[in-house]
Design a protein around this motif. Sequence first.
Motif, mmCIF file in Angstrom:
data_model
loop_
_atom_site.group_PDB
_atom_site.id
_atom_site.type_symbol
_atom_site.label_atom_id
_atom_site.label_comp_id
_atom_site.label_asym_id
_atom_site.label_seq_id
_atom_site.Cartn_x
_atom_site.Cartn_y
_atom_site.Cartn_z
ATOM 1 N N UNK A 191 16.086 66.509 -14.119
ATOM 2 C CA UNK A 191 14.971 66.472 -15.078
ATOM 3 C C UNK A 191 15.337 67.172 -16.383
ATOM 4 N N UNK A 192 16.220 68.152 -16.320
ATOM 5 C CA UNK A 192 16.661 68.851 -17.530
ATOM 6 C C UNK A 192 18.060 69.388 -17.312
ATOM 7 N N UNK A 193 18.875 69.325 -18.369
ATOM 8 C CA UNK A 193 20.232 69.871 -18.347
ATOM 9 C C UNK A 193 20.434 70.646 -19.642
ATOM 10 N N UNK A 194 20.678 71.948 -19.528
ATOM 11 C CA UNK A 194 20.885 72.779 -20.714
ATOM 12 C C UNK A 194 22.292 72.562 -21.265
ATOM 13 N N UNK A 195 22.411 72.657 -22.580
ATOM 14 C CA UNK A 195 23.705 72.551 -23.244
ATOM 15 C C UNK A 195 24.178 73.954 -23.596
ATOM 16 N N UNK A 196 25.443 74.231 -23.291
ATOM 17 C CA UNK A 196 26.011 75.553 -23.520
ATOM 18 C C UNK A 196 27.385 75.427 -24.170
ATOM 19 N N UNK A 197 27.901 76.552 -24.679
ATOM 20 C CA UNK A 197 29.194 76.535 -25.367
ATOM 21 C C UNK A 197 30.306 75.886 -24.540
ATOM 22 N N UNK A 198 30.415 76.146 -23.215
ATOM 23 C CA UNK A 198 31.487 75.482 -22.460
ATOM 24 C C UNK A 198 31.458 73.961 -22.569
ATOM 25 N N UNK A 199 30.266 73.367 -22.771
ATOM 26 C CA UNK A 199 30.194 71.913 -22.892
ATOM 27 C C UNK A 199 30.918 71.414 -24.139
ATOM 28 N N UNK A 200 30.984 72.252 -25.176
ATOM 29 C CA UNK A 200 31.645 71.845 -26.416
ATOM 30 C C UNK A 200 33.165 71.873 -26.297
ATOM 31 N N UNK A 201 33.683 72.658 -25.361
ATOM 32 C CA UNK A 201 35.150 72.772 -25.248
ATOM 33 C C UNK A 201 35.712 72.122 -23.991
ATOM 34 N N UNK A 202 34.878 71.920 -22.958
ATOM 35 C CA UNK A 202 35.393 71.294 -21.730
ATOM 36 C C UNK A 202 35.794 69.846 -22.010
ATOM 37 N N UNK A 203 35.094 69.189 -22.950
ATOM 38 C CA UNK A 203 35.437 67.804 -23.281
ATOM 39 C C UNK A 203 36.693 67.725 -24.146
ATOM 40 N N UNK A 216 27.878 69.315 -18.864
ATOM 41 C CA UNK A 216 26.563 69.790 -18.426
ATOM 42 C C UNK A 216 26.687 70.647 -17.191
ATOM 43 N N UNK A 217 26.659 71.988 -17.357
ATOM 44 C CA UNK A 217 26.953 72.895 -16.258
ATOM 45 C C UNK A 217 25.764 73.504 -15.557
ATOM 46 N N UNK A 218 24.556 73.343 -16.107
ATOM 47 C CA UNK A 218 23.373 73.882 -15.414
ATOM 48 C C UNK A 218 22.220 72.910 -15.587
ATOM 49 N N UNK A 219 21.493 72.688 -14.491
ATOM 50 C CA UNK A 219 20.468 71.663 -14.486
ATOM 51 C C UNK A 219 19.312 72.068 -13.583
ATOM 52 N N UNK A 220 18.217 71.373 -13.766
ATOM 53 C CA UNK A 220 17.057 71.536 -12.892
ATOM 54 C C UNK A 220 16.507 70.155 -12.567
ATOM 55 N N UNK A 222 29.981 71.341 -14.397
ATOM 56 C CA UNK A 222 29.985 70.098 -15.171
ATOM 57 C C UNK A 222 29.218 69.066 -14.354
ATOM 58 N N UNK A 223 28.986 67.884 -14.953
ATOM 59 C CA UNK A 223 28.341 66.796 -14.225
ATOM 60 C C UNK A 223 26.853 66.662 -14.448
ATOM 61 N N UNK A 224 26.240 67.601 -15.171
ATOM 62 C CA UNK A 224 24.780 67.628 -15.280
ATOM 63 C C UNK A 224 24.165 66.585 -16.185
ATOM 64 N N UNK A 225 24.951 66.010 -17.099
ATOM 65 C CA UNK A 225 24.392 65.004 -18.004
ATOM 66 C C UNK A 225 24.416 63.636 -17.326
ATOM 67 N N UNK A 226 23.580 63.523 -16.306
ATOM 68 C CA UNK A 226 23.460 62.314 -15.500
ATOM 69 C C UNK A 226 22.052 62.282 -14.909
ATOM 70 N N UNK A 227 21.570 61.089 -14.621
ATOM 71 C CA UNK A 227 20.222 60.981 -14.075
ATOM 72 C C UNK A 227 20.139 61.510 -12.655
ATOM 73 N N UNK A 228 21.243 61.425 -11.920
ATOM 74 C CA UNK A 228 21.270 61.917 -10.544
ATOM 75 C C UNK A 228 22.618 62.594 -10.293
ATOM 76 N N UNK A 229 22.591 63.707 -9.559
ATOM 77 C CA UNK A 229 23.796 64.496 -9.324
ATOM 78 C C UNK A 229 23.835 64.938 -7.866
ATOM 79 N N UNK A 230 25.013 64.857 -7.253
ATOM 80 C CA UNK A 230 25.206 65.416 -5.919
ATOM 81 C C UNK A 230 25.680 66.857 -6.071
#
Length: 335
Positions: A35-47, A62-66, A91-99
Amino acid sequence: MKTLRSHAVGGPETLTLDEVAVPEPGPGQVRVAVRACAINFPDTIIIRDMYQMKPPRPFAPGGELAGVIEAVGDGVTDWHVGDRVIASTGFGGLAEKVVVDTRQLFAMPAGASFETGASLFLTYGTTIHGLKDRGHLKAGDTLLVLGAAGGVGISAIELGKANGARVVAAVSSEQKAAFARQCGADETVIYGRPPFDKEQSKALAEAFKAACGPGGANVIFDIVGGDYSEPALRSIAWEGRFLVVGFPAGIARLPLNLTLLKSCDVCGVFWGAFAAREPARNAAHIKELFALLKDGKINPRISARYPLEQGAEAIRVLQDREAVGKVVVTMGDQS
């Protein structure tokens, strides 16, 4: 389902919105409808392959989600379909569904929104670990926070105040200074953009010293690095603690003679490794954060919201240091 993925090394402009199969949870896992994924500094450099972790491509940042659990794998008994959860995934949080492995899950605090839940762990988790375990912050200390208007910076202001410290917030604009004061900062310093020559560096050090007072900063929370770090170190108190948290402005070069003259410590703060190595202590910190959230002493300031289709823009805003507070990508029903 849709996911925003990195297929090649590069900035946010290289990310693509892909349609992929819905993942199935394995033993000890659950599938979360994000439902939500926060954006953080690691997201800018992991890619850009500049982070400690380098996932195989393609991957979603996307490293943290709810979100809400919608399926459970074999052997999962403590979590159920419909549970509202927070997950720290790296990582992986910028997706509609995550395992997600159940070891990465926490129950959502009662009454908290998905946006709030997704904005707690990396920012406040990093900060509570840094201030408590590495900085040994105590009531009456002076805390200098660099990059104080971003998500981690605001968490440092709030947790500093919650622990009885006097907080000096260093930021890059008057707008950000006003925001930092609104979040509880006692004093602000506005700095320019690097590179700094010798005189500019000296002037910034004097500004830090003036704001921190004659005793100096007992704890320095350095989220930005680069040319800002040495002037900040020059304002440190006797036996102060300089916490290295991040370096979007570049990796600093510190003159180590200053550490001798002030008998101070330079300490790294790597929350992800701490959480993995010491899960019980991390869980205790998270429990404390939930209590502070309930009492209104911390409150993630969500400044910008983007749909998944604009997730690359959310990362760009953070990368270019335009964000004030937290940036969150939202998906699906927020109720």
